[in-house]
Design a protein around this motif. Sequence first.
Motif, short mmCIF file in Angstrom:
data_model
loop_
_atom_site.label_atom_id
_atom_site.label_comp_id
_atom_site.label_asym_id
_atom_site.label_seq_id
_atom_site.Cartn_x
_atom_site.Cartn_y
_atom_site.Cartn_z
N SER A 202 1.99 -15.40 45.70
CA SER A 202 2.78 -16.11 44.35
C SER A 202 4.19 -16.43 44.77
N PHE A 203 4.71 -17.61 44.57
CA PHE A 203 5.90 -17.95 44.70
C PHE A 203 6.70 -19.09 43.82
N ASP A 204 8.13 -18.91 43.85
CA ASP A 204 8.84 -19.68 43.06
C ASP A 204 8.96 -21.21 43.65
N GLU A 237 6.26 -22.38 37.07
CA GLU A 237 7.39 -21.73 37.50
C GLU A 237 7.18 -21.04 38.93
N ARG A 238 6.06 -20.58 38.82
CA ARG A 238 5.35 -19.73 39.77
C ARG A 238 3.98 -20.51 40.18
N ARG A 240 0.61 -20.31 43.30
CA ARG A 240 0.07 -19.56 44.60
C ARG A 240 -0.25 -20.56 45.62
N ASP A 358 0.69 -19.54 38.71
CA ASP A 358 0.22 -18.27 38.74
C ASP A 358 1.04 -18.03 37.56
#
Length: 369
Positions: A202-204, A237-238, A240, A358
């Motif tokens: 998971s990342f921004d 926002e987030r 995968r 995510d």
Amino acid sequence: RPTGIRSVVGTGGLLPNGELCVVILFSKAEIPRVVAERFSGLALHVKQALMPFEDGPLFEATALPATPTSTSLRHPLRREFSNLPERHEALEELLVVHEQVALDQAKKQEETMLELREATRAAEAASRAKNAFLATISHEIRTPMTGLMGTAELLRETNLSPEQRELVEIVGSSASTLLTIINDILDYSRIEAGELTLQIQSFDLSSLVEEVVWLFRGRALKEGLSLALDASPALPERVRGDPVRVRQILWNLVSNAIKFTEAGSIRIRVTPLPGSSGSALTRFEVEDTGIGIPEQEIPRIFEDFTQLDMSTTRNFTGTGLGLAICRRLVAAMGGEIGAISQLGEGSTFWFELPLPADEPIEVPAPLPS
Ligand code: ADP
């Protein structure tokens, strides 16, 4: 017609009583010349045997590929060959020769197969060795190169004359160019060796894109180019995905855009797209006002080691591997990459990736006791 028959040799003649005397040899192999020659001898015997009835037409011995339409197969076989006992021996002998030739052919085929298998194995081993060599060498060069860059950086901080400062700058920027090339080769050999593994997490997404733009701001400024980011507020926002690889692709495209643009602007756009099968796609675009690419050359630039042979691009360093790596990375992530461009009109490089949102899992607040 027996199965597996590939060719037929036949001879015969018409008896005065209207009966047809035909000798046919069926073969599971192509009739080799040596057998055909032997058979011509046999055909001669048959012809001689038929001499007394020579008013009937005689057929020549012929080797025919066995197709269902071979005319010789359609001749009615009225009299068995065994009715000519003295010729039987010749035919037997012929069959033995023929069998031997067929056996030899099968053996040769087997040997060729073995040789081919061995050659394939050797080629695969050589390719693996080449990749391992590339990976090891690139890795080994990377370590001292980092040392070199760090030392140049430290040197820059010391008291230097303008001339020395300029020399240190050259050392620093040459080392950095070389490191980019080495990283490309390392990546390429890893992907070629099938060692590309994605680290899905998971990342921004917005922060990642902003970071890339921020890191290029200095370089763009130095070149007198404006650099703008247009990230859609509808982006989750987030997401995968593999942030390292997404950053690498974007980095490559922005780096190329700056490299191939002399004046004007670079614009980066990130927008969510509704995917066809319900899965959301994210579209990234890097638009420049640079030299552009002739339309017919666009598919070629995504191939390995391709740099366009235009006088303008000749002045630029590079391996021609950047876009080939991007293409493989995008494919590994289940996306697509492409470019829209015209010579002298600037280019837009784009890629689309499935990066599912995510959503943070909502932990229900504990009930008041
Ligand atoms: P490299 O940049 O190392 O030469 P790439 O694979 O990244 O290799 O690019 C391949 C070629 O595609 C470049 O050499 C150049 O000819 C062309 N190219 C890539 N990006 C651009 C761009 N933004 N504008 C014009 N040409 C480009």
